[in-house]
Design an enzyme around this catalytic site. Sequence first.
Site, PDB file in Angstrom:
ATOM      1  N   ASP A  89       0.930  -1.322  -0.016  1.00 14.56           N
ATOM      2  CA  ASP A  89      -0.093   0.012   0.023  1.00 14.56           C
ATOM      3  C   ASP A  89       0.878   1.172   0.032  1.00 14.56           C
ATOM      4  O   ASP A  89       1.576   1.501   0.927  1.00 14.56           O
ATOM      5  CB  ASP A  89      -0.949   0.104   1.126  1.00 14.56           C
ATOM      6  N   LYS A 150      -6.846   3.306  -2.242  1.00 14.96           N
ATOM      7  CA  LYS A 150      -7.283   3.042  -0.805  1.00 14.96           C
ATOM      8  C   LYS A 150      -7.566   4.513  -0.230  1.00 14.96           C
ATOM      9  O   LYS A 150      -6.811   5.433  -0.565  1.00 14.96           O
ATOM     10  CB  LYS A 150      -5.997   2.344  -0.028  1.00 14.96           C
ATOM     11  N   LYS A 175      -9.895  -0.171  -1.447  1.00 13.29           N
ATOM     12  CA  LYS A 175      -9.850  -0.478   0.104  1.00 13.29           C
ATOM     13  C   LYS A 175     -10.282   0.800   0.697  1.00 13.29           C
ATOM     14  O   LYS A 175      -9.816   1.634   0.610  1.00 13.29           O
ATOM     15  CB  LYS A 175      -8.325  -0.760   0.203  1.00 13.29           C
TER      16      LYS A 175
END
Length: 211
Positions: A89, A150, A175
Amino acid sequence: MDRQTLAERIDHTVLGPETTPADVRRVLDEAAEYGMNACIPPCYVAEAAEYAPDVTLATVVGFPHGQHAPGVKAAEAETVWDEGADEVDVVLNVGRLRAGEDDAVREELAAVVAAVPIPVKVIVEATLLDESELRRACEAAVDADADFVKTSTGFADGGARVADVEVMSEYLPVKASGGVGNYERAKAMFDAGAERIGASSGVAIVESFEK
């Protein structure tokens, strides 16, 4: 959705500045018990991969502000992959996006994606962006061939918001991370288009699940 499917869509997370090896082991144990993934600091990836080899292991790059030099981000991604991370990430550089330097943002993300053969999620820190900026961030992630976008690091004010998830899901799988503490909140994110949840409350989310 059944309880097992829910658990598989949760990245059970511990990323605070005081995170200890014991904290990481606890999260890994809980992830293994409930069937969740885990998201941990990069400094603990090697030992986590050895401790819990059957847990899908995500970690963060350029965290939490996204202001690392581009080469550092790419090198960090490669390092954690070598050490056993299954997913990365990476935090987008919001300052460069705000400055209109979209090419620099895209090139930096593309370098991270190119550095590793594992899924890359781009953290856009959506609560800091207006809708046009959020769309540009998502476009940069798409152009960089990222796998997910995300919502948040959890270190800026606010967290996952339904409206942001709805916009982001137009571009890539989402996400939703930040402030998702129970199944009701997680369901709102799934209903808005999220594919994955990132939360330090993974156990609480699974335990509050009702069919």
